[in-house]
Write a protein that holds these residues in place. Structure first.
Motif, mmCIF file in Angstrom:
data_model
loop_
_atom_site.group_PDB
_atom_site.id
_atom_site.type_symbol
_atom_site.label_atom_id
_atom_site.label_comp_id
_atom_site.label_asym_id
_atom_site.label_seq_id
_atom_site.Cartn_x
_atom_site.Cartn_y
_atom_site.Cartn_z
ATOM 1 N N ALA A 139 0.975 -1.290 -0.084
ATOM 2 C CA ALA A 139 -0.015 -0.057 -0.077
ATOM 3 C C ALA A 139 0.770 1.343 0.008
ATOM 4 O O ALA A 139 0.509 2.143 -0.610
ATOM 5 N N LEU A 140 1.986 1.197 0.803
ATOM 6 C CA LEU A 140 2.916 2.605 0.851
ATOM 7 C C LEU A 140 3.479 2.678 -0.435
ATOM 8 O O LEU A 140 3.690 3.811 -0.997
ATOM 9 N N GLU A 141 3.994 1.727 -0.878
ATOM 10 C CA GLU A 141 4.729 1.862 -2.338
ATOM 11 C C GLU A 141 3.609 2.251 -3.611
ATOM 12 O O GLU A 141 4.114 3.001 -4.488
ATOM 13 N N ARG A 142 1.939 2.061 -3.339
ATOM 14 C CA ARG A 142 1.317 2.519 -4.365
ATOM 15 C C ARG A 142 0.964 3.993 -4.044
ATOM 16 O O ARG A 142 0.795 4.701 -5.129
ATOM 17 N N LEU A 143 1.014 4.341 -2.857
ATOM 18 C CA LEU A 143 0.624 5.607 -2.363
ATOM 19 C C LEU A 143 1.760 6.609 -2.664
ATOM 20 O O LEU A 143 1.589 7.756 -3.011
ATOM 21 N N LEU A 144 3.017 6.136 -2.487
ATOM 22 C CA LEU A 144 4.147 6.824 -2.589
ATOM 23 C C LEU A 144 5.017 6.015 -3.587
ATOM 24 O O LEU A 144 5.948 5.330 -3.273
ATOM 25 N N ARG A 169 -9.377 -6.989 2.449
ATOM 26 C CA ARG A 169 -10.746 -6.713 2.391
ATOM 27 C C ARG A 169 -11.338 -6.597 3.587
ATOM 28 O O ARG A 169 -12.672 -6.062 3.590
ATOM 29 N N GLN A 170 -11.103 -7.052 4.528
ATOM 30 C CA GLN A 170 -12.036 -6.947 5.995
ATOM 31 C C GLN A 170 -11.791 -5.589 6.556
ATOM 32 O O GLN A 170 -12.731 -4.850 6.894
ATOM 33 N N ILE A 171 -10.725 -4.880 6.529
ATOM 34 C CA ILE A 171 -10.360 -3.260 6.686
ATOM 35 C C ILE A 171 -9.572 -2.780 5.620
ATOM 36 O O ILE A 171 -8.250 -2.666 5.897
ATOM 37 N N PRO A 172 -9.881 -2.264 4.556
ATOM 38 C CA PRO A 172 -9.266 -1.704 3.476
ATOM 39 C C PRO A 172 -8.993 -0.344 3.758
ATOM 40 O O PRO A 172 -9.698 0.360 4.743
ATOM 41 N N ASP A 188 -10.158 1.894 -3.751
ATOM 42 C CA ASP A 188 -9.229 0.937 -2.992
ATOM 43 C C ASP A 188 -7.905 0.895 -3.345
ATOM 44 O O ASP A 188 -7.543 1.003 -4.608
ATOM 45 N N ILE A 189 -6.978 1.117 -2.428
ATOM 46 C CA ILE A 189 -5.531 1.270 -2.631
ATOM 47 C C ILE A 189 -5.031 0.061 -3.504
ATOM 48 O O ILE A 189 -4.097 0.302 -4.541
ATOM 49 N N LEU A 190 -5.275 -1.088 -2.891
ATOM 50 C CA LEU A 190 -4.623 -2.358 -3.582
ATOM 51 C C LEU A 190 -5.642 -2.790 -4.528
ATOM 52 O O LEU A 190 -5.251 -3.802 -5.206
ATOM 53 N N GLU A 191 -6.825 -2.349 -5.016
ATOM 54 C CA GLU A 191 -7.779 -2.911 -5.896
ATOM 55 C C GLU A 191 -7.919 -1.806 -7.043
ATOM 56 O O GLU A 191 -9.208 -1.833 -7.710
ATOM 57 N N ALA A 192 -7.174 -0.954 -7.180
ATOM 58 C CA ALA A 192 -7.399 0.252 -8.219
ATOM 59 C C ALA A 192 -7.278 -0.299 -9.423
ATOM 60 O O ALA A 192 -6.045 -1.269 -9.768
ATOM 61 N N GLY A 193 -7.807 0.101 -10.424
ATOM 62 C CA GLY A 193 -7.745 -0.394 -11.923
ATOM 63 C C GLY A 193 -6.495 0.335 -12.354
ATOM 64 O O GLY A 193 -5.567 0.721 -11.849
#
Length: 554
Positions: A139-144, A169-172, A188-193
């Protein structure tokens, strides 16, 4: 006119009862009819026969003196009634008198609780937190996003990293992009298209950030959701990791939690109380939900509390501690150092409320002033002596014996361990912090059907986790932000009538100095060499009158 006396011959015998009846009937008639005098005649009779000066002279003196004596009598009668009113009101107001005394005397040395800033060693729990660490790193690598030179390295890391998307998916975590004239766009950070994520650009103080990082909390199989927004990415990441790790770590047994924390010998390298050496046996080990293994000096649970009769650094407690920040939990612990607190004997240490941090690489001196507050009980004060008159059960009362029972019995249930712990005399005293947390945990169990792992459990309850209680995070977040539930606990709990507060004055300096470390190798060897191996962080502190903390980062 008084009723006639009984005839002498009718005081006994068969007719005595009829005579007594006639006597009582005549007396009742006389009471109903009255004395036969007017109120004016009664007042004159009272004024002639009373021994007070005013009323007697009102009827016996001339017209002028009558007026004077009437006014004086009315004035002083009013003053007497007014004084009576003041006395009655003062009695029923239950006033108290505060007595303040400042001085020095021999007193009980306080309990000193010392904990690590990290509740667990990362090396002991990294297998349990592996999925969380991988998800957060991704998640951090996708945000930054990485800079162009590091893109290849990042792609290789992503390819080798296996992500537990069910756990995610329990707490995204999501990015909320504000759009003018339209609904916000939630990604969603990890399920972005293929479109990627909106950029998180920091806003100035005068504008509202357009893109926000938030945690998505859902209940009822995802049909009801809310978003917790954060102004800082660090806050969002920390809160997400705390919620997820709470679910994972709550499934560990008490023995596993203690084994995963910092041991006594690992943390406490040297100890000196006054002029006498002490060791790890003088500390009581307590597993703290927030800080893991904590060690309490002079707790008074199993040994007689120590008495302090002299102020100053030479008569206090001196410690050298091993901080060992290299094994901290990377995403759960942001501060490095030791967490410590001074408190009363047999009271549970709530370090989040009253604890302080001691930095590594410094000598910290702590001056202490003791305030003892003694309140009178009800009805003079709305306080409690031991919490027995409060409707909230103190869940911290048997915390230490319950912890030991869970470690000793191994496979026994929580209820079996509680029954054994209830027989122990090692009980902590009541405090308003214990009451507030016990009240919150009881509401958590009643509302969410499970308890938070940061607090002890009431009877028949279990700790929350994502598998058994998928809605617990949503319920916990709603309950924590509810003013109604918070106000209920505040109104249910009371302050203790007897309370001791420790006010500290803190100063710091680098330790050891360059001369002690390099210029005087023999002195450094005698003082530190046998105790402090290389490549370690260490520190310590001294108390009463003053406290000192020594530490040196590796």
């Amino acid at each position: 006119m008084d009723p006639p006396p009984l005839p002498e011959g009718e005081e006994s015998g068969p007719g005595s009862k009829m005579t007594l009846k006639r006597y009582l009937v005549k007396a009742l008639h006389r009471l109903q009819k009255g004395p036969g005098y007017t109120y004016r005649e009664l007042l004159v009779w009272y004024c002639n026969n009373t021994n007070t000066h005013g009323p007697k002279r009102i009827i016996s003196e001339g017209p002028k003196k009558k007026s004077v004596w009437f006014l004086l009598t009315l004035l002083f009668t009013s003053l007497v009634v007014w004084q009576w009113g003041i006395l009655v009101n003062s009695y029923f107001s239950y006033n108290v008198t505060a007595s303040l005394a400042i001085g020095f005397k021999s007193m009980t040395f306080p309990a000193v609780t010392i904990c690590s800033a990290s509740p667990f060693k990362h090396s002991k729990v990294k297998n349990r937190l592996k999925d969380l660490d991988n998800l957060l790193q991704e998640a951090l690598e996708r945000l930054l996003p990485s800079s162009p030179p590091n893109e290849t390295v990042a792609l290789r890391a992503n390819a080798s990293r296996r992500l537990n998307m069910e756990l995610w998916r329990q707490i995204p975590m999501v990015v909320i992009a504000e759009r003018q004239g339209a609904d916000p766009l939630v990604t969603d950070i990890l399920e972005a298209g293929s479109g990627g994520l909106p950029t998180l650009s920091p806003a100035t103080s005068a504008e509202v950030p357009k893109n926000k990082l938030a945690i998505k909390l859902c209940s009822q199989n995802g049909t009801r959701c809310e978003y917790r927004n954060f102004t800082s990415a660090v806050q969002a990441v920390t809160e997400w990791y705390v919620l997820q790790s709470t679910s994972v770590l709550s499934q560990m047994s008490m023995k596993e939690k203690i084994d995963a924390g910092y041991g006594r010998k690992d943390m406490i390298l040297a100890c000196l109380y006054g002029a006498r050496p002490c060791n790890v046996k003088n500390f009581t080990q307590l597993y703290h939900p927030d800080h893991g293994n904590c060690y309490i000096f002079n707790w008074g649970m199993e040994q007689t509390p120590l008495i302090s009769s002299n102020p100053g650094a030479e008569f206090g407690l001196k410690l050298i501690l091993d901080i060992n920040q290299t094994d901290y939990l990377p995403f759960l612990t942001w501060a490095g150092g030791a967490r410590l607190m001074l408190h009363d004997q047999k009271s549970f240490p709530f370090l989040k409320d009253e604890g302080i941090f001691a930095m590594a690489g410094t000598e910290t001196s702590i001056g202490v002033m003791v305030d003892e507050l003694r309140r009178i009980e009800y009805p003079y004060n709305d306080c409690t002596v031991n919490g027995s008159d409060i409707g909230v059960k103190n869940l911290y009362e048997n915390y230490l014996p319950l912890q030991r029972e869970l470690v000793a019995c191994g496979n026994c249930t929580m209820e079996e361990a509680k029954r054994s712990a209830a027989k122990s005399h090692l009980r902590t005293t009541y405090s308003i912090q214990a009451c507030l947390r016990s009240c919150f945990q009881k509401q958590m169990v009643d509302t969410c059907r499970c308890g938070h792992s940061a607090f002890p459990l009431p009877e028949g309850a279990e700790y929350c986790n994502n598998n058994k209680d998928p809605d617990w995070a949503y319920c916990y977040s709603s309950l924590r932000g509810s003013l109604t539930h918070r106000q209920f606990c505040i109104e249910s709990c009371k302050e203790t009538c007897n309370n001791t507060q420790y006010k500290m004055t803190i100063s710091m300096a680098d330790w050891p100095s360059e001369a002690s470390e390099v210029g005087e190798p023999l002195a450094a060897s005698l003082l530190l060499g046998p105790l402090l191996p290389r490549q370690q962080n260490w520190g310590g502190f001294l108390y009463p009158g003053w406290a000192e903390l020594h530490s040196q980062p590796s």
